[in-house]
Enzyme design. Structure first.
Site, short mmCIF file in Angstrom:
data_model
loop_
_atom_site.label_atom_id
_atom_site.label_comp_id
_atom_site.label_asym_id
_atom_site.label_seq_id
_atom_site.Cartn_x
_atom_site.Cartn_y
_atom_site.Cartn_z
N ARG A 72 0.81 -1.22 0.00
CA ARG A 72 0.00 0.00 0.00
C ARG A 72 0.84 1.27 0.00
O ARG A 72 0.38 2.32 -0.44
CB ARG A 72 -1.01 -0.04 1.15
CG ARG A 72 -2.07 -1.13 0.92
CD ARG A 72 -3.00 -1.31 2.09
NE ARG A 72 -2.34 -1.80 3.28
CZ ARG A 72 -2.27 -3.08 3.62
NH1 ARG A 72 -2.81 -4.00 2.86
NH2 ARG A 72 -1.66 -3.44 4.72
N GLU A 109 3.06 -7.47 14.59
CA GLU A 109 2.26 -7.78 15.77
C GLU A 109 1.75 -9.21 15.73
O GLU A 109 1.34 -9.76 16.73
CB GLU A 109 1.11 -6.79 15.95
CG GLU A 109 0.07 -6.82 14.86
CD GLU A 109 0.36 -5.93 13.66
OE1 GLU A 109 -0.60 -5.55 12.98
OE2 GLU A 109 1.54 -5.61 13.37
#
Length: 151
Positions: A72, A109
């Site tokens: 992105r 994460e």
């Protein structure tokens, strides 16, 4: 918070951008509130506002390189680079770039990953703007900084 810190408080572009981003709970794993920018890309006005805000901020900062983090970061980084007169350097996932690359591993994460960049894409002393779509733990951003520092 971004709007206030950057003198954009009350700027109607911020509301349009915020309204265009869809939040998807528990994606890609439970507990993550994913900020999905694909809906922003479907809104040409919000997409333009997003790019314009970055261009307004960085146009006169002597940026010579915009580094976009896959994937992105490519979407936003490329038009920003063109608008400010900088070259665009893709920071890619492993084994996506042909030729000689340098790499930097990092933790997410919810796992691990790696970024790669062509050797010689960034020269010492060049001023770089790193573009990605969000910051979660900061692992990707930290890896991008380390990777760009290897030039």
């Amino acid at each position: 918070m971004f709007a206030e810190e950057n003198g954009l408080h009350g700027d109607p572009r911020i509301k349009a951008i915020s309204d265009a981003i869809r939040v998807i709970p528990h994606f890609p794993i439970p507990g993550i509130m994913f900020q999905d920018i694909t809906t922003l890309l479907l809104d040409p006005k919000a997409f333009r506002y997003t790019v314009d805000i970055f261009v307004d901020r960085y146009r006169d900062k002597k940026i010579s390189v915009v580094a976009g983090v896959e994937a992105r970061g490519f979407i936003f980084g490329s038009p920003i680079a063109l608008a400010i007169g900088a070259k665009f350097v893709p920071l890619r996932k492993p084994r996506k770039l042909p030729g000689e690359v340098i790499s930097e591993a990092y933790k997410l994460e919810y796992g691990t990953d790696c970024l790669e960049m062509h050797v010689g894409a960034v020269q010492p002393g060049e001023r770089v703007l790193i573009v990605d779509d969000l910051v979660a733990t900061g692992g990707t951003l930290s890896a991008a900084i380390k990777l760009l520092g290897k030039t």
